[in-house]
Write a protein that holds these residues in place. Structure first.
Motif, short mmCIF file in Angstrom:
data_model
loop_
_atom_site.label_atom_id
_atom_site.label_comp_id
_atom_site.label_asym_id
_atom_site.label_seq_id
_atom_site.Cartn_x
_atom_site.Cartn_y
_atom_site.Cartn_z
N ALA A 126 -6.36 4.51 3.06
CA ALA A 126 -7.45 4.04 3.91
C ALA A 126 -7.15 2.64 4.45
N LEU A 127 -6.63 1.77 3.59
CA LEU A 127 -6.29 0.42 4.03
C LEU A 127 -5.12 0.43 5.00
N LEU A 128 -4.15 1.32 4.75
CA LEU A 128 -3.04 1.47 5.70
C LEU A 128 -3.55 1.90 7.07
N ALA A 129 -4.50 2.83 7.08
CA ALA A 129 -5.00 3.38 8.34
C ALA A 129 -5.82 2.35 9.12
N VAL A 130 -6.84 1.81 8.48
CA VAL A 130 -7.77 0.94 9.19
C VAL A 130 -7.20 -0.47 9.39
N ALA A 165 11.02 5.48 1.95
CA ALA A 165 11.73 4.38 1.30
C ALA A 165 10.93 3.79 0.15
N ALA A 166 9.61 3.80 0.28
CA ALA A 166 8.75 3.23 -0.77
C ALA A 166 8.86 3.98 -2.08
N LEU A 167 9.42 5.19 -2.06
CA LEU A 167 9.59 5.95 -3.28
C LEU A 167 10.64 5.36 -4.20
N SER A 168 11.58 4.56 -3.63
CA SER A 168 12.71 4.11 -4.46
C SER A 168 13.10 2.65 -4.33
N ILE A 169 12.62 1.93 -3.31
CA ILE A 169 12.97 0.51 -3.21
C ILE A 169 11.69 -0.33 -3.16
N THR A 170 11.82 -1.61 -3.46
CA THR A 170 10.65 -2.48 -3.58
C THR A 170 10.06 -2.81 -2.21
N ALA A 171 8.81 -3.27 -2.24
CA ALA A 171 8.14 -3.70 -1.02
C ALA A 171 8.89 -4.86 -0.38
N GLY A 172 9.40 -5.77 -1.22
CA GLY A 172 10.13 -6.93 -0.69
C GLY A 172 11.38 -6.54 0.05
N LEU A 173 12.19 -5.62 -0.52
CA LEU A 173 13.42 -5.21 0.15
C LEU A 173 13.11 -4.44 1.43
N PHE A 196 0.82 -1.20 0.00
CA PHE A 196 0.00 0.00 0.00
C PHE A 196 0.86 1.27 0.00
N MET A 197 1.99 1.23 0.69
CA MET A 197 2.88 2.40 0.68
C MET A 197 3.45 2.64 -0.72
N LEU A 216 9.35 7.30 7.53
CA LEU A 216 10.59 6.80 6.92
C LEU A 216 10.30 5.67 5.92
N TYR A 217 9.39 4.77 6.26
CA TYR A 217 9.06 3.69 5.33
C TYR A 217 8.32 4.22 4.10
N ALA A 218 7.50 5.24 4.28
CA ALA A 218 6.84 5.85 3.12
C ALA A 218 7.88 6.51 2.22
#
Length: 295
Positions: A214-218, A85-93, A22-23, A81-83
């Motif tokens: 919304a999914l991140l929040a709830v 990071a989500a701009l440039s690296i994959t969800a898996g990493l 989601f991020m 910080l994770y948001a």
């Protein structure tokens, strides 16, 4: 652990694994600060009526000072910080780096709470951080377009998680899980709101980005933190933190299914090293001890 606790642990891992997805889907449109603020703000709106219905607002007001600290370290800083990071690296990493949380937790407990570390746990710390170096060795470029700052952001976030876990254990052990979950989100929302207003996106984000927030929040904050703090109270922090081992599995799966992200052999090897080190550091695995010499 009982089967009910194991089921909740797996559910929590699946939910938090999805948070990295989601991020990735919303961070580019909202930006890190606005996304983190909306996440904790939405979680607060979800949790506060539940806490009020259970007569828990008094406890929240009494414990506002330690809850403020937990909100800063367990939500405001790491979510932003994770948001980022989500701009440039994959969800898996991101999720694999998130698996270093227990390593930081063990290190903080050793330094701050004087919790002893035997040779097996010290070896686990060294191995786990060696796995991070292995993962980041050919990726951690701090030049424009590199992912070095994103990797560093993930590691600072996990350090905050490690401090927050020990702080919660020391100062909020007798506070109800729902109060801790709600108080941490509310305090984080107050801290992030001015920053979000300052960095609010100039262009209206898409429906997909709003759905992700919304999914991140709830789901990934409200419901997940109820599960997390309830498990911590029921089975203890060491068992609860085992969720970290499962999160990368789900994050890689969601990233592959919905974002077509690749999971390379290099990432698999680094993940295995980090998780093995983590298992040793938290005491889930132990190095074989040499047999005592005969007298």
């Amino acid at each position: 652990m009982k089967s009910k606790d194991l089921s909740e642990l797996a559910l929590l891992a699946a939910i938090w694994g999805a948070s990295f997805l989601f991020m990735r889907l919303g961070a580019h449109e909202f930006g890190p600060l606005a996304m983190a603020a909306l996440r904790v703000g939405g979680a607060s709106l979800f949790l506060l009526p539940i806490l009020a219905a259970r007569q828990g607002l008094g406890e929240l007001l009494r414990e506002w000072k330690p809850l403020l600290v937990v909100g800063l370290l367990n939500s405001a800083i790491p979510f932003a910080l994770y948001a980022y990071a989500a701009l440039s690296i994959t969800a898996g990493l991101s999720s694999i780096l998130n698996a270093t949380t227990p390593l930081w937790g063990a290190l903080v407990a050793w330094i701050w709470l004087s919790q002893g570390l035997n040779a097996s746990r010290l070896s686990g710390l060294a191995l786990g951080f060696a796995g991070v170096v292995f993962l980041a060795w050919d990726k951690a470029s701090f030049k424009p377009g590199g992912s070095g700052w994103a990797i560093l952001a993930c590691l600072v976030a996990t350090l905050c998680y490690g401090i927050a876990a020990n702080y919660t254990k020391r100062y909020l052990a007798k506070v109800s899980p729902l109060t801790v979950a709600t108080g941490s989100q509310v305090s984080a929302a107050f801290m992030l709101a001015p920053l979000a207003a300052w960095q609010w996106p100039a262009q209206l984000p898409s429906a997909q980005a709003w759905t992700s927030v919304a999914l991140l929040a709830v789901l990934c904050s409200g419901i997940a933190y109820i599960l997390y703090f309830r498990l911590m109270q029921r089975v203890g922090p060491t068992n609860t933190i085992a969720v970290t081992f499962l999160i990368p599995v789900f994050a890689v799966l969601w990233g592959y299914l919905f974002l077509a992200e690749a999971f390379t052999l290099h990432m698999a090897a680094g993940c295995a090293i980090v998780l093995l080190g983590t298992a040793l550091a938290v005491g889930l695995l132990r190095l074989p001890l040499p047999a005592p010499k005969p007298a």
